[in-house]
Design a protein around this motif. Structure first.
Motif: not given
Length: 315
Positions: A61-65, A94-98, A113-130
């Motif tokens: 159960l991914e509980a929160t972020s 698990p929880v999400l950590v940015p 247990h943690i999870a990280v959130f990455a992008s497969a594309t250039e544009t979304f990396a810029q918009r979501n992760l700066n």
């Protein structure tokens, strides 16, 4: 590079076209689902939601972020939630950590247990992760390394694996390169996200085959589908037939993506369970209890559940 080269456990997977005997359902509703609500759900409701899901037989159960409250105010109560959470034996939360600050907060809360959130594309990396597509890995490397050193399991989410609203279709080779880098950094599992719900079964098969051709076994991969075009179950079946045995889903079909306006809800856990039951694939979930839980949550949110199975069985 093989799964063994990445330091991941060898897993027996069925020959191409055969189904796994059992599937792990990675329930994302409490995090990915509720983070998209327009109003903040009370902590007491979130806690009951988690407990009901665990009682229904879900074991992840991914509980929160631990994202900054400015960006996702719906999850600003992460510390309070985890402090009050009664964890059931045999259930992972698990929880999400940015970023590094998110990891600090997760460690202080005692998560395992943690999870990280990455992008497969250039544009979304810029918009979501700066960040640029390449620079994101430099950001994640110390987070993953420290988490592993502290004894935490680390999952990697990879978004925009099939289509990007700004870049269009995403080449499978590009996704495989990005995903492999996350595994090389120390993620024990990689979840391939159809963030805007545009994937087709053929694309799913080609992407999984591309990973295999690059030495990454399907035992290290999970899938995460959104249902924008009604293809989430079809895509799940395609992944199962390629040997994938971990599937992300959200109770009641809650969720979307706060940074991709075209994204609709996640694959509903009830719809997934119905599919698995029909295929004779084990999962350990009590469907009736799960439907009752999602119907209850729909009442808390003041709207019907988008899950077809909940609507069919929940009255």
């Amino acid at each position: 590079m093989s799964t063994r080269d990445l330091g991941l456990p060898e897993q027996v997977v069925p020959p191409k076209g055969e189904l796994p005997s059992r599937v792990t359902i990675w329930e994302v509703g409490p995090r990915d689902g509720l983070q998209n609500e327009k109003s903040v759900v009370p902590v007491a409701v979130k806690l009951e939601f988690l407990d009901r899901l665990a009682a229904a037989g879900l074991t992840t159960l991914e509980a929160t972020s631990f994202v900054h409250p400015k960006w996702v105010p719906q999850l600003a109560d992460a510390e309070e939630l985890l402090a009050d959470l009664t964890q059931r034996d045999g259930v992972r939360y698990p929880v999400l950590v940015p970023n590094a600050r998110g990891l600090d907060r997760a460690l202080a809360a005692g998560v395992g247990h943690i999870a990280v959130f990455a992008s497969a594309t250039e544009t979304f990396a810029q918009r979501n992760l700066n960040s640029t597509l390449d620079e994101q890995f430099a950001m994640f490397e110390p987070v993953i390394t420290r988490a592993r050193a502290e004894g935490l399991e680390v999952r990697g989410y990879l978004s925009m694996c099939f289509g990007d609203p700004w870049e269009g279709a995403v080449p499978a080779a590009q996704v495989a390169r990005a995903g492999t880098r996350l595994l090389e950094l120390g993620c024990s599992e990689l979840s391939l996200g159809d963030t805007i719900g545009v994937a087709t079964a053929g694309q799913v098969e080609r992407l999984l085959d591309t990973f295999t051709e690059n030495g990454v076994g399907v035992g290290s991969l999970a899938v995460h589908f959104h249902d924008t075009y009604g293809q989430a179950l079809t895509n799940t079946l395609a992944a199962l037939r390629r040997g994938v045995s971990t599937v992300d889903s959200s109770a009641g079909g809650l969720g979307g993506c706060p940074y991709a306006e075209s994204a609709t809800g996640n694959l509903a856990t009830e719809d997934l369970v119905w599919l698995l039951d029909g295929l004779g694939v084990g999962h350990g979930v009590d469907l009736d209890a799960l439907v009752a839980t999602s119907a209850w949550m729909a009442e808390q949110l003041g709207r019907p559940s988008p899950s077809r199975v909940v609507r069919a069985l929940g009255g």
